[in-house]
Scaffold this active site. Structure first.
Site, PDB file in Angstrom:
ATOM      1  N   ASP A  55      -8.105  -3.680  -0.700  1.00 59.19           N
ATOM      2  CA  ASP A  55      -8.807  -2.775  -1.595  1.00 59.19           C
ATOM      3  C   ASP A  55     -10.153  -2.485  -0.962  1.00 59.19           C
ATOM      4  OD1 ASP A  55      -8.278  -1.436  -4.243  1.00 59.19           O
ATOM      5  OD2 ASP A  55     -10.342  -2.088  -4.502  1.00 59.19           O
ATOM      6  N   SER A  56     -10.491  -1.223  -0.942  1.00 56.52           N
ATOM      7  CA  SER A  56     -11.674  -0.844  -0.181  1.00 56.52           C
ATOM      8  C   SER A  56     -12.410   0.296  -0.854  1.00 56.52           C
ATOM      9  CB  SER A  56     -11.260  -0.446   1.238  1.00 56.52           C
ATOM     10  OG  SER A  56     -10.071   0.311   1.212  1.00 56.52           O
TER      11      SER A  56
ATOM     12  N   LYS B 293     -12.195   2.566  15.789  1.00 59.63           N
ATOM     13  CA  LYS B 293     -12.594   2.330  14.388  1.00 59.63           C
ATOM     14  C   LYS B 293     -12.387   0.855  14.031  1.00 59.63           C
ATOM     15  CE  LYS B 293     -11.688   3.616   9.618  1.00 59.63           C
ATOM     16  NZ  LYS B 293     -10.823   4.295   8.654  1.00 59.63           N
TER      17      LYS B 293
ATOM     18  N   THR C  22       0.833  -1.216   0.000  1.00 57.18           N
ATOM     19  CA  THR C  22       0.000   0.000   0.000  1.00 57.18           C
ATOM     20  C   THR C  22       0.856   1.249   0.000  1.00 57.18           C
ATOM     21  OG1 THR C  22      -1.830   1.136   1.108  1.00 57.18           O
ATOM     22  CG2 THR C  22      -0.195   0.122   2.533  1.00 57.18           C
TER      23      THR C  22
ATOM     24  N   LYS D  22      -4.101   3.395   6.085  1.00 56.06           N
ATOM     25  CA  LYS D  22      -4.351   1.947   6.173  1.00 56.06           C
ATOM     26  C   LYS D  22      -3.265   1.284   7.035  1.00 56.06           C
ATOM     27  CE  LYS D  22      -6.451   1.207   1.566  1.00 56.06           C
ATOM     28  NZ  LYS D  22      -6.307   0.437   0.305  1.00 56.06           N
TER      29      LYS D  22
HETATM   30  P1  ITT Z   1      -3.512   1.557  -1.817  1.00 56.52           P
HETATM   31  O1  ITT Z   1      -2.121   2.041  -2.055  1.00 56.52           O
HETATM   32  O2  ITT Z   1      -3.639   0.580  -0.687  1.00 56.52           O
HETATM   33  O3  ITT Z   1      -4.199   1.080  -3.079  1.00 56.52           O
HETATM   34  P2  ITT Z   1      -5.555   3.602  -1.884  1.00 56.52           P
HETATM   35  O4  ITT Z   1      -5.785   4.819  -1.051  1.00 56.52           O
HETATM   36  O5  ITT Z   1      -5.353   3.792  -3.361  1.00 56.52           O
HETATM   37  O6  ITT Z   1      -4.307   2.859  -1.268  1.00 56.52           O
HETATM   38  P3  ITT Z   1      -7.824   1.933  -2.510  1.00 56.52           P
HETATM   39  O7  ITT Z   1      -7.342   1.759  -3.899  1.00 56.52           O
HETATM   40  O8  ITT Z   1      -8.291   0.732  -1.749  1.00 56.52           O
HETATM   41  O9  ITT Z   1      -6.698   2.597  -1.586  1.00 56.52           O
HETATM   42  O10 ITT Z   1      -8.930   3.045  -2.533  1.00 56.52           O
HETATM   43  C1  ITT Z   1      -9.819   3.133  -1.491  1.00 56.52           C
HETATM   44  C2  ITT Z   1     -10.273   4.556  -1.310  1.00 56.52           C
HETATM   45  O11 ITT Z   1     -11.471   4.470  -0.522  1.00 56.52           O
HETATM   46  C3  ITT Z   1      -9.262   5.347  -0.503  1.00 56.52           C
HETATM   47  O12 ITT Z   1      -8.480   6.194  -1.279  1.00 56.52           O
HETATM   48  C4  ITT Z   1     -10.152   6.146   0.437  1.00 56.52           C
HETATM   49  O13 ITT Z   1     -10.503   7.345  -0.197  1.00 56.52           O
HETATM   50  C5  ITT Z   1     -11.378   5.280   0.583  1.00 56.52           C
HETATM   51  N1  ITT Z   1     -11.293   4.492   1.804  1.00 56.52           N
HETATM   52  C6  ITT Z   1     -11.007   3.167   1.951  1.00 56.52           C
HETATM   53  N2  ITT Z   1     -11.040   2.808   3.226  1.00 56.52           N
HETATM   54  C7  ITT Z   1     -11.334   3.910   3.923  1.00 56.52           C
HETATM   55  C8  ITT Z   1     -11.497   4.180   5.284  1.00 56.52           C
HETATM   56  O14 ITT Z   1     -11.309   3.255   6.210  1.00 56.52           O
HETATM   57  N3  ITT Z   1     -11.800   5.429   5.634  1.00 56.52           N
HETATM   58  C9  ITT Z   1     -11.973   6.394   4.718  1.00 56.52           C
HETATM   59  N4  ITT Z   1     -11.820   6.240   3.411  1.00 56.52           N
HETATM   60  C10 ITT Z   1     -11.494   4.999   3.018  1.00 56.52           C
END
Ligand code: ITT
Length: 202
Positions: A70-71, A177, A8, A13
């Site tokens: 992924d979220s 959380k 990541t 995260k």
């Molecule tokens: P990686 O490097 O892990 O991919 P990312 O930020 O790009 O980091 P994702 O592709 O999973 O992560 O995108 C998920 C988005 O959803 C992330 O940028 C946040 O904006 C949002 N998100 C995911 N989990 C969240 C959480 O616990 N609280 C707030 N926003 C969250």
């Protein structure tokens, strides 16, 4: 301590996983600790597709057991948007613009129709054993607020309100959380399954 990589670039995260993995005896490395890690194009159709893309690419590159998350947020009134595009909803990883767009899209929608679900898929991959990925998911229901609430600046956290706790994610400590969050629920399963899984793939 055994090394495990968290594939990541998102330090928020990392904050949510580091302590749990440390308690399990793992040193958690992230993309930051690698020299020139590959950039993964997250063009999958599902959270699982994208988590697998990240886990496989970084496990191959680092030769370490690798976790990826992924979220995203699925808003009922928006037919599940932003979903897998949560990070790029209004601009690439621009949380302020993403949040402003979400509030604008829901302008005038009453509280009872502002329901949403946060999802996380966590994949753990072992180099060369990609047919044996460990895959878990977690989800949490909430309501999208009309104004941001709380100090914690992670993504959509200031807009995601948990009625049972009377708080947004952004008003909670990391521990609070993790107790109820989408990622925390996935992480609990990882805690239970990781040691046995590692033994079986190593
Ligand atoms: P990686 O490097 O892990 O991919 P990312 O930020 O790009 O980091 P994702 O592709 O999973 O992560 O995108 C998920 C988005 O959803 C992330 O940028 C946040 O904006 C949002 N998100 C995911 N989990 C969240 C959480 O616990 N609280 C707030 N926003 C969250």
């Amino acid at each position: 301590m055994k090394k495990i990589l968290f594939a990541t670039n998102n330090q928020n995260k990392v904050k949510e996983l580091r302590e749990t993995l440390a308690k399990m005896g793992f040193e958690l490395l992230t993309n930051r600790d690698l020299d020139n890690p590959p950039e993964v194009v997250e063009n999958g159709r599902t959270f699982e597709d994208n988590a697998v893309l990240k886990a496989h690419a970084l496990a191959t590159y680092s030769n370490l057991p690798t976790i990826a998350d992924d979220s995203g947020l699925m808003v009922d009134k928006l037919n599940g948007q932003p979903g897998v595009r949560s990070a790029r909803y209004a601009g690439d990883h621009n949380d302020a613009r993403n949040n402003a767009k979400l509030l604008a899209e829901l302008g005038g929608v009453p509280t009872e129709k502002r329901t949403a679900t946060f999802y996380s898929t966590i994949v753990v991959s072992y180099p060369g054993k990609f047919d044996q990925d460990l895959i878990v998911t977690g989800s949490t229901d909430g309501v999208i607020t009309t104004i941001p609430q709380g100090e914690n600046e992670f993504g959509y956290d200031p807009l995601f309100y948990i009625p049972e706790k009377k708080k947004t994610y952004a008003e909670m400590t990391v521990a609070e959380k993790n107790e109820i969050s989408h990622r925390g629920k996935a992480l609990k399963q990882i805690t239970a399954l990781l040691p046995g899984w590692l033994e079986s793939v190593e």
